[in-house]
Design an enzyme around this catalytic site. Structure first.
Site, PDB file in Angstrom:
ATOM      1  CG  HIS A  57     -67.965  -6.813   7.694  1.00 30.52           C
ATOM      2  ND1 HIS A  57     -66.982  -7.761   7.852  1.00 30.52           N
ATOM      3  CD2 HIS A  57     -69.113  -7.510   7.508  1.00 30.52           C
ATOM      4  CE1 HIS A  57     -67.521  -8.971   7.774  1.00 30.52           C
ATOM      5  NE2 HIS A  57     -68.816  -8.849   7.568  1.00 30.52           N
ATOM      6  CD  GLU A  58     -72.672  -5.915   7.309  1.00 31.23           C
ATOM      7  OE1 GLU A  58     -73.043  -6.506   6.267  1.00 31.23           O
ATOM      8  OE2 GLU A  58     -72.397  -6.526   8.366  1.00 31.23           O
ATOM      9  CG  HIS A  80     -71.301  -8.627   3.124  1.00 32.19           C
ATOM     10  ND1 HIS A  80     -70.970  -9.910   2.741  1.00 32.19           N
ATOM     11  CD2 HIS A  80     -71.153  -8.595   4.474  1.00 32.19           C
ATOM     12  CE1 HIS A  80     -70.648 -10.621   3.825  1.00 32.19           C
ATOM     13  NE2 HIS A  80     -70.743  -9.847   4.887  1.00 32.19           N
ATOM     14  CD  GLU A 102     -68.431 -12.821   6.766  1.00 37.82           C
ATOM     15  OE1 GLU A 102     -69.545 -12.726   6.200  1.00 37.82           O
ATOM     16  OE2 GLU A 102     -68.148 -12.186   7.802  1.00 37.82           O
TER      17      GLU A 102
END
Lengths: 506, 506
Positions: free
Chosen positions: A267-268, A271, A297
């Protein structure tokens, strides 16, 4: 002595370079505080943050800034397009900051920091009454600020605009309405389904070091550039882009449940891929970062869900995971593994919820914020309204406010209008994915062969490179040929979860 | 509207708080660059450093600073003593910075950064001729600066003063003379001694992780506060005090020679203890740091040599070392271990040299710098002079300039006058130790029982707490009752090495 437009443009860019430098220094300080700064550093470091932040605030509201805006705005046709967008960004911030009387702003900053520590205590004690007077003041102050700033249509629009420029209550009511109508019954069906994934093998010992090695490997596999970043640990994981050459990821390890680390890292990592691939020509300007919370997001969720939870991704990487673990997956076929990591179950806590129920958690918060800023109800009613909505949408009811209305930090810092971005991110991601499939029909194969470069390339060309040069809905329109459309998310979730839970297709 | 002295004092302190904040931010940025910032971060991070440094320079030379100095200096009697010393510090910096014409300073900054990269290449190629023109310019510029600043007695005094306030050529000639007279023959005797320590067991495999665990343990044992610091890795180890609550240590691991990590950690730990124990009341002022390079080095050397190489220290910790290693010390009695870690051998490279020969390396550099600034010889003669001096004092002659005159980075950044601090640190440390023994006659026992708190306390009370409130020689005088006296170092080295090498006592 008169100054030419070209000279003024150059001075303006030097001025914003300086602001960018302050921002980067602050970014590093925050990263450090959250990844291992010693405990006793904090008091004095807060002074440093205070000094740099107020310098930055002064630069953004100075007379010099006013004269750049006044001097350059009439000459946009002669300016480089990066300068034009930078100027618009600076002007927006100038006006926003200038409209709040200085003493009210100072009071608000003090209120924020007091409210955060009271909120922590209130959450710990599950006692909303402690936090209530502060939340009332925070809401009241923000209502006043909205009046200073002005608004179109709904007063809540102005708050939304600072996180998701261009997205309004009208847009959100429409898409959340669609999501509610489709997802609420789906969640109910799943709960009633007898075909639940076996997840027992998840909660076994997976040493931190091994999780870390696997996380590093996976980051590399999705195209994260380690010459422009690093992986550290943090209690609340995040990614931060100091500049495109320095975008840092953090994660957290739980030895009895590896999922947090792996999916948190991906997830990060999503980003981070965004920030690493912003165009070099935006470096040194305020445009050199993701365009909005929601688009950001969308990138993290794209990688977490459409890459990291995809069967083809694990067709390739399950062996690697087995190598790193201590035998917990030995008797688990990859299909069973993939079903388990895609389990969906209504729960009370947003940050622990799954892909399917997550948008409902966000919807609760959106409806409450909108109601508050439209004077439909009072702060004191929030615990009841919160619990009712959870029961209505998710079929679960918090037993106390700690696991209910007090669970998120956002309101304690006055961040109203932020939550919708989380759900928008899902919708953007699904809509982008739908478009991507037209260009990359062999998407599944790219994942199973590990050839993820075309995916990253596609996102860079359409999203990453622009930084703040394009607004969120501009990116969506330009890339997908239509405005925000929740149907893609609904289709994705319906198809995926109907299959996992062997539901009758609706 | 007139302003009272008290009001002006308050404004001045707010102003220096701001400068301190910039310094702390820069400190964190440098720490980060040296401990793991990604490679591609560097270009943009340099811009950030540039912005913050020039802000700091502007603050130190502003008209506002001038008016603080002018407004407060006549009222020193009414001011807090911290304010008075802060004012003096700021005034010194103001005058120093103001005396250099802005364009010459800019040129010098560019020269420094070019010279550093040329020096790197020259060292790699062992080719002094590459570096020579840059070194000539650096010397010439510094000579010009000395003229702007003015000097008393020797022009070199002005350069010394920026690293070791109060220490002059007169002082250094005296103490280095004594050291030369005593140490040069001692080094020769040792070389001829048949009683050399067996060091073969040192060069065995000691895994990094285990070295790190042992280093952490040892830092804790000497009283380093991990709530106010952390240990990281760096190619060139250092310690940095961002504020007394955040003092970071770095070290480096060599799996085939554990000594670098262990003694490096203790050395940097000594620097860190100094910074951790500066008085809280100096926080936010420029006084909140070690008073000079030399006094700083006295603390690191105190811990490295008088604690870390002391037989009693290993009487306590040798077992712990054995536990962390993989058997390399199993057949080595502690006495043999202690002799081995105190081996002395003339060598060519300063940073790899031992306690006994180190002051001679420094002396070579001192004599060369002094000669350069007194026009006794030219830059082009340096390789020959360097090699001759090494032969004279240490009995070894470099085969090329890479292992000779090009080995240190200092001159390439224009840091003339810095080297003597290293040797002063030794002398200060030995002199302080001599005094300490009067108060703590059971010093050896404190080490062997691990009760090092009284040692730290003693140093804190006499050295650490004062930060820059006292000048180096003031600390020495107040603590030991006399000025700098090289005899204590000479006695210590003579006694210790005569014993290790079973020399006839002179």
């Amino acid at each position: 002595m008169t100054i030419t437009v070209a000279q003024l443009e150059k001075e303006f860019l030097t001025y914003v370079n300086k602001m960018t430098a302050y921002n980067e220094a602050l970014g590093l300080i925050y990263w450090d505080l959250r990844t291992g700064a010693p405990k006793k550093a904090v008091d004095q470091r807060s002074q440093v943050i205070g000094t740099l932040s107020s310098e930055l605030f002064d630069l953004s509201t100075s007379d010099e800034m006013a004269s750049f805006v006044a001097g350059l705005s009439p000459h946009k046709a002669e300016l480089d397009e990066v300068t034009v967008k930078t100027l618009e960004e600076c002007q927006k911030e100038y006006e926003r900051n200038k409209k709040i009387p200085a003493d009210e702003y100072r009071e608000y900053v003090i209120l924020q920091s007091r409210a955060e520590s009271v909120w922590e205590e209130a959450r710990e004690k599950s006692d909303f009454s402690l936090f209530q007077p502060f939340l009332e003041k925070l809401v009241e102050t923000n209502k006043r600020f909205v009046n200073y700033w002005g608004y179109k249509g709904d007063p809540y629009n102005t708050l939304l605009d600072s996180y998701e420029p261009g997205v309004t209550v009208e847009v959100l009511d429409r898409v959340f309405g669609q999501v509610r109508e489709a997802i609420v019954p789906l969640v109910k069906q799943i709960q009633e389904s007898p075909h639940k994934p076996d997840t027992s093998f998840i909660y076994k010992h997976f040493p931190n070091d091994a999780q870390k090695k696997f996380s590093l490997k996976i980051l590399e596999e999705i195209g994260y550039d380690f010459e422009a970043g690093r992986l550290d640990e943090a209690v609340h994981p995040f990614a931060t882009g100091l500049n495109p050459g320095d975008v840092r990821v953090t994660t957290r390890y739980d030895e009895e449940d590896f999922r947090g680390a792996i999916f948190g890292t991906i997830h990060e990592g999503g980003h981070a891929l965004y920030e690493q691939n912003v165009s070099e020509k935006l470096v040194g300007t305020p445009l050199c970062s993701g365009t909005s919370m929601g688009i950001h997001e969308s990138q993290s969720l794209f990688y977490e869900n459409f890459v990291g939870r995809h069967p083809s991704f694990w067709a390739r990487h399950y062996g690697l995971l087995k190598e790193h673990s201590t035998g917990q997956f030995d008797d688990v076929p990859v299909e069973q593994f993939v079903r388990a990591i895609n389990e969906s179950k209504p729960s009370l806590i947003r940050v622990e919820s799954d892909e399917l129920t997550y948008p409902l958690h966000v919807m609760v918060r959106y409806e409450i914020e909108k109601g508050l800023f439209n004077n439909e109800f009072e702060v004191e009613d929030l615990p009841r309204i919160w619990n009712d909505k959870y029961e209505e949408y998710l079929g679960v009811r918090p037993e106390n406010d700690g696991e209910g209305v007090l669970q998120d930090v956002h309101w304690s810092s006055g961040a109203f209008g932020y939550f919708p971005s989380y759900a928008l991110g899902y919708m953007y991601a699904a809509q982008l994915k739908h478009s991507m499939l037209k260009d990359l029909p062999n998407y599944d194969e790219l994942l199973s062969t590990g050839d993820v470069e075309p995916i990253k390339q596609w996102l860079t060309e359409r999203v990453h490179q622009f930084g703040k040069m394009k607004k969120p809905l501009e990116i969506i329109q330009d890339t997908t040929g239509e405005g925000l459309n929740a149907q893609y998310l609904i289709d994705y979730l319906t198809d995926k979860y109907s299959e996992i839970y062997s539901l009758e297709h609706v």
